[in-house]
Write an enzyme that holds these catalytic residues in place. Sequence first.
Site, short mmCIF file in Angstrom:
data_model
loop_
_atom_site.label_atom_id
_atom_site.label_comp_id
_atom_site.label_asym_id
_atom_site.label_seq_id
_atom_site.Cartn_x
_atom_site.Cartn_y
_atom_site.Cartn_z
N LYS A 136 -53.32 -1.50 29.23
CA LYS A 136 -54.22 -1.66 28.21
C LYS A 136 -55.06 -3.09 28.61
CE LYS A 136 -53.24 -4.06 24.32
NZ LYS A 136 -54.10 -5.25 24.06
N ASN A 137 -54.49 -4.20 28.98
CA ASN A 137 -55.46 -5.29 29.02
C ASN A 137 -55.96 -5.53 30.54
OD1 ASN A 137 -54.39 -6.05 26.64
ND2 ASN A 137 -53.21 -7.59 27.27
N ARG A 179 -58.46 -17.57 17.29
CA ARG A 179 -59.05 -16.92 18.41
C ARG A 179 -60.32 -17.27 18.84
NH1 ARG A 179 -55.89 -12.23 19.53
NH2 ARG A 179 -56.29 -12.64 21.72
N ASP A 221 -47.10 -12.22 25.54
CA ASP A 221 -47.19 -10.80 24.80
C ASP A 221 -45.76 -10.46 25.00
OD1 ASP A 221 -50.24 -10.02 26.34
OD2 ASP A 221 -49.87 -11.42 24.69
N CYS A 246 -56.96 -14.00 14.08
CA CYS A 246 -56.13 -12.69 13.74
C CYS A 246 -54.87 -13.28 13.70
CB CYS A 246 -56.38 -11.57 15.02
SG CYS A 246 -55.26 -12.38 16.41
N ARG A 280 -51.95 0.82 19.10
CA ARG A 280 -53.17 -0.04 19.62
C ARG A 280 -52.84 -0.32 21.21
NH1 ARG A 280 -56.19 -4.70 16.40
NH2 ARG A 280 -57.12 -4.52 18.47
C1 EPZ Z 1 -55.74 -11.92 26.41
O1 EPZ Z 1 -56.15 -12.30 25.29
C2 EPZ Z 1 -54.82 -10.86 26.09
N1 EPZ Z 1 -55.57 -9.66 25.67
C3 EPZ Z 1 -53.61 -11.06 25.10
O2 EPZ Z 1 -52.85 -9.96 24.79
C4 EPZ Z 1 -53.09 -12.04 25.68
O3 EPZ Z 1 -52.02 -12.49 24.64
C5 EPZ Z 1 -53.75 -13.53 25.98
O4 EPZ Z 1 -54.56 -12.85 27.05
C6 EPZ Z 1 -52.82 -14.51 26.52
O5 EPZ Z 1 -52.33 -13.91 27.65
C7 EPZ Z 1 -56.47 -8.86 26.34
O6 EPZ Z 1 -56.22 -9.06 27.68
C8 EPZ Z 1 -57.33 -7.71 25.79
P1 EPZ Z 1 -56.90 -16.22 26.03
P2 EPZ Z 1 -57.55 -13.40 25.17
O7 EPZ Z 1 -58.32 -16.30 25.83
O8 EPZ Z 1 -58.30 -13.45 26.62
C9 EPZ Z 1 -57.31 -20.12 23.65
C10 EPZ Z 1 -51.77 -8.37 23.58
O9 EPZ Z 1 -50.93 -8.20 22.64
N2 EPZ Z 1 -58.69 -20.01 23.82
O10 EPZ Z 1 -56.25 -16.15 27.32
O11 EPZ Z 1 -58.12 -13.32 24.17
C11 EPZ Z 1 -56.36 -19.01 22.55
O12 EPZ Z 1 -56.82 -19.44 21.48
C12 EPZ Z 1 -52.79 -9.23 23.38
O13 EPZ Z 1 -52.31 -7.34 24.21
C13 EPZ Z 1 -59.51 -21.04 23.52
O14 EPZ Z 1 -59.02 -22.11 23.00
O15 EPZ Z 1 -56.41 -14.57 25.33
C14 EPZ Z 1 -55.08 -18.97 23.28
O16 EPZ Z 1 -54.44 -20.15 22.48
C15 EPZ Z 1 -52.66 -10.27 22.44
N3 EPZ Z 1 -60.86 -20.85 23.87
C16 EPZ Z 1 -55.42 -19.28 24.62
O17 EPZ Z 1 -56.51 -20.11 24.76
C17 EPZ Z 1 -61.42 -19.72 24.21
O18 EPZ Z 1 -62.45 -19.62 24.67
C18 EPZ Z 1 -55.16 -18.05 25.40
O19 EPZ Z 1 -56.16 -17.43 25.01
C19 EPZ Z 1 -60.48 -18.85 24.46
C20 EPZ Z 1 -59.35 -18.88 24.46
#
Ligand code: EPZ
Length: 419
Positions: free
Chosen positions: A22-23, A120, A306, A115, A398
């Site tokens: 999915k990701n 996020r 995850d 969320c 999802r």
């Molecule tokens: C991806 O989300 C995945 N989703 C998430 O999987 C996964 O948990 C996450 O990466 C971490 O591995 C998809 O790929 C669609 P991040 P993403 O930006 O990219 C902070 C699932 O269950 N952050 O890597 O949105 C954020 O708050 C989902 O399949 C900032 O501070 O996650 C978090 O603490 C859930 N500023 C950390 O970084 C930003 O601009 C990692 O978030 C962006 C993120």
Amino acid sequence: MDKILVHGNRRLKGTVRISGSKNSALPILAAALLTREPCVISRVPDLSDIHYMLTILSELGCEVERASGVVTVKAENVTTEAPYEIVRKMRASVCILGPLLGREKEATVSLPGGCIIGDRPIDLHLRGFEALGAAVRVQSGNVKVLAPELRGSTISLRGKFGSTVLGTDNVMMAAVLAEGTTVIDGAAEEPEVVDLANFLIAMGAKIEGAGTRRIIIEGVKELHGAEHEVIPDRIEAGTFLVAAAICGDGVTLTRVEPGHLTAVLDSLSQAGFQVETDKNRITISPNGTRRPLKLDALPYPSFPTDMQAQMCALLATTDGISVVTDNVFPQRFMHVSELKRMGANIELQGGTAIIHGVEKLSGAPVMASDLRASAALVLAGLQAEGVTEVNRVYHIDRGYESIDDKLNSLGAEIERLKV
Ligand code: EPZ
């Protein structure tokens, strides 16, 4: 709104085939916006999140066709504003910003709210776009990015919680059509980022270093259509491995990439299970006593956030004291209150769960919340005494393609009720 009944005390055995990721599929589908030519993407899982992405692409003007796991996207003429109604349902919609900015030099999406797993933000995404020369405007809940032209730059995506997966994807997709060279420092190293980079390279992009902290992109004038098969879903695979650890007598996963799961396989071995891998298969079997763990969820290649909830379900009935810390999403413990309703003995201290293993969980009505917490509740139900009723199953749909059918094929007894 469906619910599922998980009958406990079942044992799992046999072979299960893992779906496409999915990701990985979500950003790759968005990347098809970068060319006017058709892109053919195979092994796309049949999930509601994928459906949302295909709907957004259609609303933007793309021709979208789906034939079982193969999706064709042709973005001949596109608009640049994604519909709020769909974007609000899926945070990953944010990954259309990069390709639209790269191709049309502007894009607008509604700001993804927080969320259930925590705040996020997308500040790192926006910082990356600004470094490429884009102006960012946040107004009435929307974020708009626009640039007369995009010029390569050196960008750091290091955040307080490590790098950002979709942020790395977004900046990469904007940079591939920018003038000059872009260096992304502190890039996410997840396999899904590598898969996206491989798709972009197949489209004619010039990218080096995907999968490392430092990605170098040489901008090109335009990209062409491409075909691509999505990598296996390492989190679905990990989820089935944990289910097999909880109540399995030898389960084999096929069409999986063991190299994407080393931290999970190591943890399961440390927890006392026998794990064998060969090219595209993983087999897990009980191996005598189970051991408690100290687990730290961190960015790839460390143990993935995850998979944190699923491991809590396993450790809830592992004798001894386990300590699970989520360093990526410190609030991602919605599953704990529901596991406690089933008799688990877990205390939360900030972003850490202290788990005192109990003999047995008992089935109970529980509420699904985020995608992975919901899967953890199904796994907990497999081992519980009695029946566990998991409500709001749409969360699971999802991110898991027919998880009930796949578990039932291994010997589980899960009923899906339409309510
Ligand atoms: C991806 O989300 C995945 N989703 C998430 O999987 C996964 O948990 C996450 O990466 C971490 O591995 C998809 O790929 C669609 P991040 P993403 O930006 O990219 C902070 C699932 O269950 N952050 O890597 O949105 C954020 O708050 C989902 O399949 C900032 O501070 O996650 C978090 O603490 C859930 N500023 C950390 O970084 C930003 O601009 C990692 O978030 C962006 C993120």
